[in-house]
Write a protein that holds these residues in place. Sequence first.
Motif, mmCIF file in Angstrom:
data_model
loop_
_atom_site.group_PDB
_atom_site.id
_atom_site.type_symbol
_atom_site.label_atom_id
_atom_site.label_comp_id
_atom_site.label_asym_id
_atom_site.label_seq_id
_atom_site.Cartn_x
_atom_site.Cartn_y
_atom_site.Cartn_z
ATOM 1 N N SER A 21 2.543 -17.535 21.923
ATOM 2 C CA SER A 21 3.352 -18.465 22.699
ATOM 3 C C SER A 21 2.823 -18.543 24.121
ATOM 4 O O SER A 21 2.099 -17.685 24.582
ATOM 5 N N ALA A 22 3.190 -19.617 24.776
ATOM 6 C CA ALA A 22 2.842 -19.730 26.187
ATOM 7 C C ALA A 22 3.873 -18.897 26.926
ATOM 8 O O ALA A 22 5.023 -19.284 27.043
ATOM 9 N N SER A 23 3.510 -17.742 27.380
ATOM 10 C CA SER A 23 4.483 -16.854 28.015
ATOM 11 C C SER A 23 4.594 -17.166 29.494
ATOM 12 O O SER A 23 3.877 -17.990 30.017
ATOM 13 N N ALA A 24 5.502 -16.455 30.136
ATOM 14 C CA ALA A 24 5.761 -16.693 31.555
ATOM 15 C C ALA A 24 4.522 -16.468 32.401
ATOM 16 O O ALA A 24 4.449 -16.928 33.523
ATOM 17 N N ARG A 87 -1.374 -24.230 18.596
ATOM 18 C CA ARG A 87 -1.432 -23.237 19.668
ATOM 19 C C ARG A 87 -0.858 -23.890 20.924
ATOM 20 O O ARG A 87 -0.832 -25.130 21.045
ATOM 21 N N PRO A 88 -0.377 -23.083 21.857
ATOM 22 C CA PRO A 88 0.190 -23.653 23.085
ATOM 23 C C PRO A 88 -0.766 -24.647 23.737
ATOM 24 O O PRO A 88 -1.977 -24.401 23.840
ATOM 25 N N GLY A 89 -0.212 -25.786 24.128
ATOM 26 C CA GLY A 89 -1.000 -26.840 24.753
ATOM 27 C C GLY A 89 -1.349 -27.980 23.816
ATOM 28 O O GLY A 89 -1.771 -29.037 24.270
ATOM 29 N N GLY A 109 4.525 -22.707 21.700
ATOM 30 C CA GLY A 109 4.519 -21.473 20.921
ATOM 31 C C GLY A 109 5.859 -21.215 20.273
ATOM 32 O O GLY A 109 6.861 -21.876 20.563
ATOM 33 N N ASP A 110 5.874 -20.261 19.367
ATOM 34 C CA ASP A 110 7.105 -19.868 18.669
ATOM 35 C C ASP A 110 7.811 -21.050 18.018
ATOM 36 O O ASP A 110 9.044 -21.120 18.010
ATOM 37 N N THR A 148 -8.205 -21.470 27.551
ATOM 38 C CA THR A 148 -8.253 -20.085 27.999
ATOM 39 C C THR A 148 -7.667 -19.941 29.393
ATOM 40 O O THR A 148 -6.929 -19.001 29.676
ATOM 41 N N SER A 149 -7.963 -20.887 30.272
ATOM 42 C CA SER A 149 -7.488 -20.766 31.652
ATOM 43 C C SER A 149 -6.036 -21.204 31.825
ATOM 44 O O SER A 149 -5.383 -20.804 32.789
ATOM 45 N N VAL A 150 -5.517 -22.005 30.897
ATOM 46 C CA VAL A 150 -4.196 -22.599 31.066
ATOM 47 C C VAL A 150 -3.129 -21.974 30.174
ATOM 48 O O VAL A 150 -2.013 -21.718 30.634
ATOM 49 N N ALA A 151 -3.443 -21.748 28.929
ATOM 50 C CA ALA A 151 -2.400 -21.399 27.963
ATOM 51 C C ALA A 151 -2.397 -19.934 27.539
ATOM 52 O O ALA A 151 -1.509 -19.519 26.813
ATOM 53 N N ILE A 152 -3.369 -19.176 27.984
ATOM 54 C CA ILE A 152 -3.394 -17.746 27.636
ATOM 55 C C ILE A 152 -2.807 -16.974 28.818
ATOM 56 O O ILE A 152 -3.009 -17.344 29.969
#
Length: 155
Positions: A21-24, A87-89, A109-110, A148-152
Amino acid sequence: MRKVTVLVLALTCLLAFQMGSASAASKLDSTVSKLIGINYDYGGTTTSGFDCSGFTAYVFKKFDVKLPHSSKGQYAMGSKVARDDLRPGDLVFFNTSGEGVSHVGIYVGDNRFAHSASKGVTISDLDEKYYAKRYLGARRVMDSDTYTSVAIDHV
């Protein structure tokens, strides 16, 4: 001992739900969370109000990804993504008008997606009856480096 076991199980479940998930800690989640609650405005592209494609275009512009201000135009971009591979995004699309692509959101995510609906910018579940019946597909519009730079998570 029983309380410790319950606590460990609860933490394990919490961590398991955060996977994928895209976490905080991600830029995507941070950007989206600041927009939750902004009113719906047909044709809107700013924090004064968004329609669905105005919302997605606004968010992606923050990450130097240009999207047209049209859910149909956004549906024509990127590559198809199977629902099991979201995947997130990723952008998720729906037929809410009965005439093909008419609504778009951002998978976070989720099994959840952020979007601007009649109640404003919100997060909904893909399995909500209304959206599950109208789901059309998804597109991946971010390249691997942007993802990688935005959603991880970047802690």
